[in-house]
Scaffold this motif. Sequence first.
Motif, PDB file in Angstrom:
ATOM      1  N   LEU B   6     -26.493 -59.641  15.285  1.00  0.00           N
ATOM      2  CA  LEU B   6     -27.725 -58.846  15.240  1.00  0.00           C
ATOM      3  C   LEU B   6     -27.677 -57.941  14.016  1.00  0.00           C
ATOM      4  CD1 LEU B   6     -30.334 -57.573  16.431  1.00  0.00           C
ATOM      5  CD2 LEU B   6     -28.861 -56.128  17.852  1.00  0.00           C
ATOM      6  N   ASN B   8     -29.700 -54.954  12.041  1.00  0.00           N
ATOM      7  CA  ASN B   8     -30.753 -53.963  12.305  1.00  0.00           C
ATOM      8  C   ASN B   8     -31.168 -53.154  11.080  1.00  0.00           C
ATOM      9  OD1 ASN B   8     -30.975 -54.639  14.974  1.00  0.00           O
ATOM     10  ND2 ASN B   8     -29.531 -53.087  15.691  1.00  0.00           N
ATOM     11  N   GLU B   9     -30.606 -53.454   9.920  1.00  0.00           N
ATOM     12  CA  GLU B   9     -30.983 -52.683   8.729  1.00  0.00           C
ATOM     13  C   GLU B   9     -31.399 -53.617   7.600  1.00  0.00           C
ATOM     14  OE1 GLU B   9     -31.309 -49.464   8.778  1.00  0.00           O
ATOM     15  OE2 GLU B   9     -30.327 -49.101  10.694  1.00  0.00           O
ATOM     16  N   TYR B  40     -33.634 -57.543  13.378  1.00  0.00           N
ATOM     17  CA  TYR B  40     -34.483 -56.613  14.140  1.00  0.00           C
ATOM     18  C   TYR B  40     -34.571 -55.286  13.383  1.00  0.00           C
ATOM     19  CZ  TYR B  40     -36.593 -54.550  18.309  1.00  0.00           C
ATOM     20  OH  TYR B  40     -37.453 -53.940  19.184  1.00  0.00           O
ATOM     21  N   ASN B  41     -35.390 -54.379  13.866  1.00  0.00           N
ATOM     22  CA  ASN B  41     -35.645 -53.105  13.167  1.00  0.00           C
ATOM     23  C   ASN B  41     -35.952 -53.424  11.696  1.00  0.00           C
ATOM     24  OD1 ASN B  41     -32.941 -51.481  14.988  1.00  0.00           O
ATOM     25  ND2 ASN B  41     -35.073 -51.493  15.542  1.00  0.00           N
ATOM     26  N   LEU B 115     -33.181 -62.882  20.975  1.00  0.00           N
ATOM     27  CA  LEU B 115     -32.026 -61.976  20.913  1.00  0.00           C
ATOM     28  C   LEU B 115     -31.326 -61.931  22.271  1.00  0.00           C
ATOM     29  CD1 LEU B 115     -30.212 -59.725  19.735  1.00  0.00           C
ATOM     30  CD2 LEU B 115     -32.034 -58.091  20.289  1.00  0.00           C
ATOM     31  N   GLY B 119     -27.546 -63.059  23.417  1.00  0.00           N
ATOM     32  CA  GLY B 119     -26.622 -62.242  24.218  1.00  0.00           C
ATOM     33  C   GLY B 119     -26.084 -63.021  25.414  1.00  0.00           C
ATOM     34  N   ALA B 122     -24.035 -66.531  23.752  1.00  0.00           N
ATOM     35  CA  ALA B 122     -22.864 -66.361  22.888  1.00  0.00           C
ATOM     36  C   ALA B 122     -21.720 -65.687  23.663  1.00  0.00           C
ATOM     37  CB  ALA B 122     -23.243 -65.531  21.671  1.00  0.00           C
ATOM     38  N   LEU B 125     -21.789 -60.745  21.125  1.00  0.00           N
ATOM     39  CA  LEU B 125     -22.945 -60.394  20.286  1.00  0.00           C
ATOM     40  C   LEU B 125     -22.520 -59.200  19.431  1.00  0.00           C
ATOM     41  CD1 LEU B 125     -25.961 -60.857  19.609  1.00  0.00           C
ATOM     42  CD2 LEU B 125     -26.519 -59.218  21.381  1.00  0.00           C
ATOM     43  N   THR B 127     -23.276 -56.412  16.527  1.00  0.00           N
ATOM     44  CA  THR B 127     -24.380 -55.701  15.873  1.00  0.00           C
ATOM     45  C   THR B 127     -23.946 -55.141  14.529  1.00  0.00           C
ATOM     46  OG1 THR B 127     -25.217 -55.026  18.041  1.00  0.00           O
ATOM     47  CG2 THR B 127     -26.049 -53.820  16.145  1.00  0.00           C
ATOM     48  N   ASP B 130     -26.972 -49.164  11.850  1.00  0.00           N
ATOM     49  CA  ASP B 130     -26.607 -47.766  11.676  1.00  0.00           C
ATOM     50  C   ASP B 130     -25.989 -47.214  12.957  1.00  0.00           C
ATOM     51  OD1 ASP B 130     -26.384 -45.953   9.754  1.00  0.00           O
ATOM     52  OD2 ASP B 130     -28.506 -45.404   9.666  1.00  0.00           O
TER      53      ASP B 130
END
Lengths: 138, 130
Positions: B6, B8-9, B40-41, B115, B119, B122, B125, B127, B130
């Motif tokens: 995952l 996120n930035e 994501y994000n 997503l 989870g 797998a 997961l 990440t 931040d």
Amino acid sequence: MSEDGVVKKFMYVNRKSPYGTIYALESLEVVLITAAFDQDVSLTFTDDGVYQLMKGQQTEGIGMKNFSSTYSALGDYEINKIFIDKESLEERGLSLSDLQELVWEDEDEDYAEKSSINLVSRAELSEIMNNQDVVLSF
Amino acid sequence: MKLGILINEGPYQHQASDTALQYVKAALKKGHEIYRVFFYNDGVNNATRLATPPQDDRNITKEWASLAKDHGIDLVVCVAAAQRRGILDKGEAERNGKDSDNIEDGFRISGLGQLVEAGIQADRLITFGD
């Protein structure tokens, strides 16, 4: 539930204040989707994340949508394990009475309304996290 | 081991995507399977083919696309997060009345369920954010 019936323990760790950045809002979006997959979902609020549950949020002045009422719907999605980091609350001069009351209805006890909120120490929290299959931190 | 990733930035602003790339390369080298990479994000910004970094800098989007092509990795961009930030494929652009799309080949746009599925399916997961 997933096609093969696997149910995993998903914990969402919310660490940021609700406005300022988008993490709180987009975390909530994943939480609601996960519930639709019939997984075992829990939420932790720690660090500035405890502000996400503050009562009486008013967002008109910053031009943001106030999404704080969504948390009160978590019980309807059978998400009833909410962990609040006690030290994070105390460090910010807050107590549980500053936060929304989150409840769920227990089908097995004639739909009795029960609190979803668990106030836990960091030591307890680390143990609870150890028991998860998937931890997602926002 | 089967790994879900995952991110996120977004690229360049933050090292998350670089680190994830290096992690995925190392994991593949060790024989692990990458079940899916989910963006994501602000991570969805990794998928724009319009990014034009200076020539002496890395192009993170191209690196993901080429890694995915070589190893058959599923790169999935969250539709809701992508719409907010203007990351569109052809179908999304048409549906939303936009004059163009900007997604890099090798990425696909889909829902958050992908997503959750990562989870579930797998073994781990991981990440990057931040």
